[in-house]
Design a protein around this motif. Structure first.
Motif, PDB file in Angstrom:
ATOM      1  N   ASP A 297      70.924   1.986   3.197  1.00 14.17           N
ATOM      2  CA  ASP A 297      72.260   1.396   2.816  1.00 14.17           C
ATOM      3  C   ASP A 297      72.739   0.605   4.165  1.00 14.17           C
ATOM      4  O   ASP A 297      73.653  -0.313   4.107  1.00 14.17           O
ATOM      5  CB  ASP A 297      73.249   2.286   2.578  1.00 14.17           C
ATOM      6  CG  ASP A 297      72.856   3.102   1.298  1.00 14.17           C
ATOM      7  OD1 ASP A 297      72.211   2.556   0.415  1.00 14.17           O
ATOM      8  OD2 ASP A 297      73.252   4.370   1.043  1.00 14.17           O
ATOM      9  N   VAL A 298      72.484   1.138   5.306  1.00 13.70           N
ATOM     10  CA  VAL A 298      73.100   0.403   6.606  1.00 13.70           C
ATOM     11  C   VAL A 298      71.740   0.454   7.292  1.00 13.70           C
ATOM     12  O   VAL A 298      71.533   1.374   8.268  1.00 13.70           O
ATOM     13  CB  VAL A 298      74.225   1.448   7.122  1.00 13.70           C
ATOM     14  CG1 VAL A 298      74.748   0.723   8.563  1.00 13.70           C
ATOM     15  CG2 VAL A 298      75.181   1.808   6.098  1.00 13.70           C
ATOM     16  N   PRO A 299      71.148  -0.709   7.416  1.00 10.90           N
ATOM     17  CA  PRO A 299      69.821  -0.649   8.104  1.00 10.90           C
ATOM     18  C   PRO A 299      70.084  -0.567   9.816  1.00 10.90           C
ATOM     19  O   PRO A 299      71.033  -0.927   9.913  1.00 10.90           O
ATOM     20  CB  PRO A 299      69.240  -2.353   7.651  1.00 10.90           C
ATOM     21  CG  PRO A 299      70.201  -2.565   6.522  1.00 10.90           C
ATOM     22  CD  PRO A 299      71.135  -2.013   6.621  1.00 10.90           C
ATOM     23  N   VAL A 300      68.840  -0.126  10.200  1.00  9.57           N
ATOM     24  CA  VAL A 300      68.985   0.052  11.703  1.00  9.57           C
ATOM     25  C   VAL A 300      68.404  -1.249  12.411  1.00  9.57           C
ATOM     26  O   VAL A 300      67.231  -1.679  12.112  1.00  9.57           O
ATOM     27  CB  VAL A 300      68.120   1.336  12.072  1.00  9.57           C
ATOM     28  CG1 VAL A 300      67.925   1.270  13.731  1.00  9.57           C
ATOM     29  CG2 VAL A 300      68.793   2.593  11.835  1.00  9.57           C
ATOM     30  N   ARG A 301      69.205  -1.847  13.102  1.00 10.51           N
ATOM     31  CA  ARG A 301      68.716  -2.886  13.962  1.00 10.51           C
ATOM     32  C   ARG A 301      68.249  -2.649  15.290  1.00 10.51           C
ATOM     33  O   ARG A 301      69.162  -1.962  16.090  1.00 10.51           O
ATOM     34  CB  ARG A 301      70.019  -3.925  14.115  1.00 10.51           C
ATOM     35  CG  ARG A 301      69.597  -5.225  15.240  1.00 10.51           C
ATOM     36  CD  ARG A 301      71.007  -6.031  15.136  1.00 10.51           C
ATOM     37  NE  ARG A 301      70.690  -7.261  16.117  1.00 10.51           N
ATOM     38  CZ  ARG A 301      71.751  -8.068  16.277  1.00 10.51           C
ATOM     39  NH1 ARG A 301      72.811  -8.020  15.805  1.00 10.51           N
ATOM     40  NH2 ARG A 301      71.399  -9.032  17.245  1.00 10.51           N
ATOM     41  N   LEU A 302      66.936  -2.724  15.578  1.00  8.67           N
ATOM     42  CA  LEU A 302      66.537  -2.489  16.980  1.00  8.67           C
ATOM     43  C   LEU A 302      66.754  -3.307  17.890  1.00  8.67           C
ATOM     44  O   LEU A 302      66.571  -4.735  17.946  1.00  8.67           O
ATOM     45  CB  LEU A 302      65.057  -2.371  16.889  1.00  8.67           C
ATOM     46  CG  LEU A 302      64.370  -1.352  15.808  1.00  8.67           C
ATOM     47  CD1 LEU A 302      62.902  -1.099  15.699  1.00  8.67           C
ATOM     48  CD2 LEU A 302      64.773   0.358  16.062  1.00  8.67           C
ATOM     49  N   ILE A 303      67.374  -3.018  18.986  1.00  4.37           N
ATOM     50  CA  ILE A 303      68.142  -3.793  19.890  1.00  4.37           C
ATOM     51  C   ILE A 303      67.540  -3.996  21.473  1.00  4.37           C
ATOM     52  O   ILE A 303      67.785  -4.742  22.266  1.00  4.37           O
ATOM     53  CB  ILE A 303      69.735  -3.494  20.203  1.00  4.37           C
ATOM     54  CG1 ILE A 303      69.976  -2.349  20.618  1.00  4.37           C
ATOM     55  CG2 ILE A 303      70.582  -3.830  18.840  1.00  4.37           C
ATOM     56  CD1 ILE A 303      71.456  -1.803  20.954  1.00  4.37           C
ATOM     57  N   GLY A 304      66.808  -2.990  21.726  1.00  4.08           N
ATOM     58  CA  GLY A 304      65.993  -3.013  23.008  1.00  4.08           C
ATOM     59  C   GLY A 304      65.115  -1.634  22.919  1.00  4.08           C
ATOM     60  O   GLY A 304      64.735  -0.953  22.452  1.00  4.08           O
ATOM     61  N   LYS A 305      64.366  -1.743  24.404  1.00  5.81           N
ATOM     62  CA  LYS A 305      63.299  -0.877  24.653  1.00  5.81           C
ATOM     63  C   LYS A 305      63.659   0.015  25.707  1.00  5.81           C
ATOM     64  O   LYS A 305      64.263  -0.412  26.905  1.00  5.81           O
ATOM     65  CB  LYS A 305      61.878  -1.654  24.993  1.00  5.81           C
ATOM     66  CG  LYS A 305      60.639  -0.621  25.478  1.00  5.81           C
ATOM     67  CD  LYS A 305      60.113  -0.013  24.323  1.00  5.81           C
ATOM     68  CE  LYS A 305      59.417  -0.924  23.357  1.00  5.81           C
ATOM     69  NZ  LYS A 305      58.463  -1.658  23.749  1.00  5.81           N
ATOM     70  N   ILE A 306      63.426   1.145  25.570  1.00  4.42           N
ATOM     71  CA  ILE A 306      63.614   2.360  26.565  1.00  4.42           C
ATOM     72  C   ILE A 306      62.299   2.772  27.047  1.00  4.42           C
ATOM     73  O   ILE A 306      61.593   3.085  26.321  1.00  4.42           O
ATOM     74  CB  ILE A 306      64.494   3.466  26.226  1.00  4.42           C
ATOM     75  CG1 ILE A 306      66.014   3.136  25.710  1.00  4.42           C
ATOM     76  CG2 ILE A 306      64.335   4.822  27.157  1.00  4.42           C
ATOM     77  CD1 ILE A 306      66.824   4.331  25.177  1.00  4.42           C
ATOM     78  N   THR A 307      62.018   2.595  28.380  1.00  4.78           N
ATOM     79  CA  THR A 307      60.873   3.017  28.956  1.00  4.78           C
ATOM     80  C   THR A 307      61.042   4.225  30.011  1.00  4.78           C
ATOM     81  O   THR A 307      62.059   3.963  30.941  1.00  4.78           O
ATOM     82  CB  THR A 307      59.899   2.003  29.746  1.00  4.78           C
ATOM     83  OG1 THR A 307      59.911   1.038  28.531  1.00  4.78           O
ATOM     84  CG2 THR A 307      58.573   2.561  30.064  1.00  4.78           C
ATOM     85  N   LEU A 308      60.437   5.466  29.872  1.00  5.61           N
ATOM     86  CA  LEU A 308      60.595   6.310  31.068  1.00  5.61           C
ATOM     87  C   LEU A 308      59.312   6.328  31.886  1.00  5.61           C
ATOM     88  O   LEU A 308      58.188   6.515  31.496  1.00  5.61           O
ATOM     89  CB  LEU A 308      60.684   7.820  30.073  1.00  5.61           C
ATOM     90  CG  LEU A 308      61.770   8.081  29.249  1.00  5.61           C
ATOM     91  CD1 LEU A 308      61.841   9.529  28.728  1.00  5.61           C
ATOM     92  CD2 LEU A 308      63.003   7.682  29.945  1.00  5.61           C
TER      93      LEU A 308
END
Length: 663
Positions: A297-308
């Motif tokens: 219903d409310v799509p997830v928009r991927l906005i960036g990458k986290i790298t540990l």
């Protein structure tokens, strides 16, 4: 952190005041056998510091570990928010993540069934922004005033002080039964989401509804989601229980070792956005923290990458002293009227002041990277030395500095949302539906996942001593699913409730872990070696494993090294005594032509346990002969080597699948 790191290697020992120490093994005495003298300032300093080395542990999330990393934006979000760290994809934002358990103390097993904390501190150029979340998108309660009640029910029962770090006891389930807003959360924690395979394979959720505010002061509602690149994977219950004894530090060891090896954990930060004018168009209240926003219903928009990419230098100074707070926001992010969030905004500040101290923001792990100038002064353990005679605002002696900055020039401005209404202690009627999303979750599960939920409820409630509490919880389950309630009631010996179940027929495929990413990357293969194995073939197979990112672990009857009939010498990583099939994601049984009874028994024990946990098992022809008596050959995910190339291909494919539920 670099300016604050101290390396003692090859340095003379000194006191805290810098006095060089000649003898650190003996206190100052009046004669060799005489009494110790109170004038021994070195002993006094050392013991006094030791007596105060621990700060109060967190009431919740006490058992935690963390790592440093970076965040990189995919594309500018300037249309949604004026937050600076979400503007320029070329900018790398440093961050720190702390993973944790909610229920247990600092000494709890890491594989207990529990909600996991997933909290991130972004060190942005505009100040620190904290995304304080968990690995489940909803929470138990709707209003923060009930949080102490939840935790009192969850913690060891006060009369007996057990069980530790577990929900399988009377007071917890009595709370759930009598606060049925927790129905959906109960489904989540009885699912495999509550026993994650690794912190690297765990989703994170901000839970609460926040706001994004752009330069035009247009506001939108937003939720935050963090998705692991390796997919979302879990342990199974028997495996999790046994791992608590084999390795109670299982999750932190996995995180530390992979970062040290260069297998940097990666996550994608996502957002769900709802326009203000759409606030009331859903069949749930978007401010209710016991409700998720279905991705369909409310799509997830991927906005960036986290790298540990960097482990801590000192766990106390960094992981233990980090002060995370959902109220730490930056310009362009603001709060909603979520009543649980509103209470947390007070509680987290109060907690950090009580636990770490009034100057907690000056500690290296907490200090912003941007300049800090204000009129706050003094207090215990003050690090900053402020110049000047003025420590108040609206002054002439210092030219009225530090000065405020108007919103259009970069100062923080609270979004001017409309606030009106009669003062009242009451939950909004729009928060009243407690079972629709619990049913949605149930509908979204595969048959395997449903069976695990049934087993989890049966185990947890089977530990509850009061039959009345068991019955109340089963009655609650009847509102969610007649099948679920009936199965659990039959296991517990209580009455099957005759209650109308929820009519929700919708499902959300995103909620099932069977629909996640599957990859062999970083999975561990326990390679069980016997005598006179074919070392050349093993070398080829291991090279294929490493090429796709599998991590081979050589297991033999003793530590040191071992050589087969041909090929290279192998360094032994684990012995049959120190290793366990629980520590590996799959097994490769490489037996020789003649094995001792001890090696045969150990190989069989490892293989049978791995089989019972649905893991891939590979074997040479000699290894397969050892497994023949157990009837597991030919079963799904059990692969016998005939030629090294074909075996490697088939076994890598099996490791990618990870579990074979159809055995």
């Amino acid at each position: 952190m670099k300016p604050f790191i101290r390396d003692n290697m090859d340095q003379p020992m000194t006191s805290g005041e810098g006095v060089t120490i000649a003898n650190a093994d003996n206190s100052l005495k009046a004669g060799v056998r005489g009494p110790t003298l109170i004038e021994d300032f070195l002993m006094r300093e050392k013991l006094a510091h030791f007596d105060r080395e621990r700060i109060p542990e967190r009431v919740v999330h006490a058992r935690g570990c963390g790592a440093h990393g970076v965040f990189k934006l995919y594309q500018s979000l300037s249309g949604l928010t004026m937050a600076k760290f979400l503007q320029d994809p070329a900018v790398e934002t440093p961050l720190f993540i702390r993973f944790s358990e909610v229920a247990g103390s600092k000494g709890a097993n890491e594989t207990n069934r529990d909600v996991r904390g997933f909290a991130i501190k972004f060190y942005t150029e505009d100040g620190n922004y904290d995304l304080v979340g968990v690995n489940i998108p909803i929470f138990f309660i709707q209003d923060a005033i009930k949080f102490p009640d939840l935790i009192h029910a969850l913690k060891p029962e006060p009369d007996k002080d057990f069980p530790q770090g577990q929900t399988a006891h009377d007071t917890f389930w009595d709370f759930i039964a009598n606060n049925q807003e927790a129905a959906a959360m109960a489904m989540w924690i009885m699912s495999d989401r509550a026993i994650p395979r690794s912190f690297r394979m765990m989703e994170g959720f901000g839970v609460h509804t926040f706001r994004f505010v752009n330069q035009q002061m247009k506001s939108r509602f937003v939720k935050f989601v963090v998705k692991p690149v390796l997919g979302v994977h879990s342990l199974i219950w028997d495996e999790a229980q046994k791992l608590g004894g084999i390795d109670p530090d299982y999750h932190r060891r996995d995180l530390w070792n992979n970062i040290e090896a260069g297998n940097y954990p990666e996550f994608e930060l996502g957002i769900q956005v709802i326009e203000e004018e759409d606030e009331f168009k859903f069949d749930f209240d978007i401010l209710d923290p016991t409700k998720l926003w279905p991705e369909e219903d409310v799509p997830v928009r991927l906005i960036g990458k986290i790298t540990l990419n960097h482990n801590v230098t000192n766990a106390f100074a960094e992981t233990e002293q980090i002060a995370l707070h959902p109220g730490n926001i930056v310009r362009g992010i603001d709060f909603s009227n979520d009543p649980l969030l509103q209470g947390r905004l007070f509680s987290y500040t109060d907690t950090q002041l009580a636990r770490v101290g009034v100057n907690y923001q000056e500690l290296p792990i907490n200090r912003p990277l941007c300049p800090v100038h204000n009129n706050q002064r003094d207090g215990a353990s003050r690090i900053v030395i402020n110049k000047g005679q003025v420590a108040y605002h609206q002054n002439s002696l210092a030219g009225n500095t530090p000065y405020t900055v108007p919103g259009p020039q970069g100062g923080f401005v609270t979004y001017p949302s409309t606030v009106e209404g009669v003062k009242i202690r009451k939950t909004s009627p729009s928060f009243d539906d407690h079972f629709s999303q619990a049913r949605l979750f149930w509908n979204s599960m595969t048959p395997v996942e449903k069976s695990h939920i049934i087993q989890a409820f049966s185990f947890e409630l089977g530990k509850v001593q009061r039959v009345s509490v068991r019955q109340q919880v089963v009655n609650m389950l009847g509102h969610i699913s007649t099948l679920l309630a009936t199965a659990v009631a039959n296991e517990l010996g209580v009455e099957v409730p005759h209650i109308e179940e929820s009519k929700v027929t919708k499902s959300s495929p995103a909620l099932s872990m069977m629909n996640t990413v599957f990859t062999p990357y970083t999975l561990r293969v326990g390679i069980l070696l016997g005598r006179d194995f074919n070392g050349e073939e093993l070398e080829y197979v291991v090279q294929r494993f490493v090429h796709v990112g599998l991590q081979p672990v050589i297991v033999y009857q003793r530590l040191g090294s071992v050589r087969g009939s041909t090929g290279p010498e192998w360094k032994v990583d684990d012995s049959f005594l120190t290793g366990s099939s629980l520590l590996y994601d799959g097994l490769y049984v490489v037996a020789g032509t003649s094995e001792s009874e001890y090696i045969v028994r150990k190989m069989q024990t490892f293989a049978v346990e791995a089989y019972n946990h649905y893991k891939p098992i590979g074997a040479t022809r000699e290894g397969a002969a050892l497994l023949q008596p157990f009837g597991i050959l030919g079963k799904p995910g059990v692969i016998v080597e005939h030629d090294p190339t074909g075996f490697a291909d088939a076994f890598i494919a099996a490791m990618s699948k990870q579990r074979f539920w159809n055995r």
